[in-house]
Scaffold this active site. Sequence first.
Site, PDB file in Angstrom:
ATOM      1  CB  CYS A   1      -0.963  -0.056   1.185  1.00  0.00           C
ATOM      2  SG  CYS A   1      -2.323   1.107   1.143  1.00  0.00           S
ATOM      3  CG  HIS A   2      -0.274   4.916   1.259  1.00  0.00           C
ATOM      4  ND1 HIS A   2      -1.486   4.258   1.156  1.00  0.00           N
ATOM      5  CD2 HIS A   2      -0.418   6.079   0.587  1.00  0.00           C
ATOM      6  CE1 HIS A   2      -2.331   5.005   0.458  1.00  0.00           C
ATOM      7  NE2 HIS A   2      -1.713   6.112   0.100  1.00  0.00           N
ATOM      8  N   GLY A   3       3.224   1.711   2.283  1.00  0.00           N
ATOM      9  CA  GLY A   3       4.472   1.320   2.939  1.00  0.00           C
ATOM     10  C   GLY A   3       5.727   1.711   2.166  1.00  0.00           C
TER      11      GLY A   3
END
Length: 187
Positions: free
Chosen positions: A112-114
């Site tokens: 995801c936004h990791g």
Amino acid sequence: MSEKLKGKTVAILATDGFEESELSEPKAALEREGATVHVVAPDKDSIRAWAKTDWVGNYDVDRRLEQANADDYDALELPGGLFNPDALRQNEQALAFTRRFFEAHKPVGAICHGPWVLINAGVAKGRRMTSYPSVEQDLRNAGAEWVDQQVVVDSGLVTSRKPDDLEAFCSKLVEEIAEGKHSRQHA
């Protein structure tokens, strides 16, 4: 329970605002395969989970970041959400912890936004990766090759786009951790 990851210890680096499924599902998958999993967080004994649209509860922290040593772990997982990676990418201790896994060629998973954490840690350049669509341009600007696929593996680095991709992400993460260190160097 499988023994595929028996003897392996994995760090999940997170703080308040992680997407709950992106921590809980990889943690469960790794533990089912025999890994010991530690939730590592800066300055907290528990962290608050976010699930799509609201706060959903707290998760215990196994190690505070200042007490965690990347050399003690076989792999790292970075859950997404908006708040969690945004806070971690501004924490120099979190970035140094993350960089150490790349320096040692250990498997890393980010969903995801990791990948924001990977960008700020300076380890995205030259990598083939995916992420949540809104992170695409950030990855391209950091020198990564971004692709729109459910899961992408680049020499021990496993990335996925969103919670819908968790089954494929967890499967590839287990596979890469079972393989161990990867030798590919990046600029």
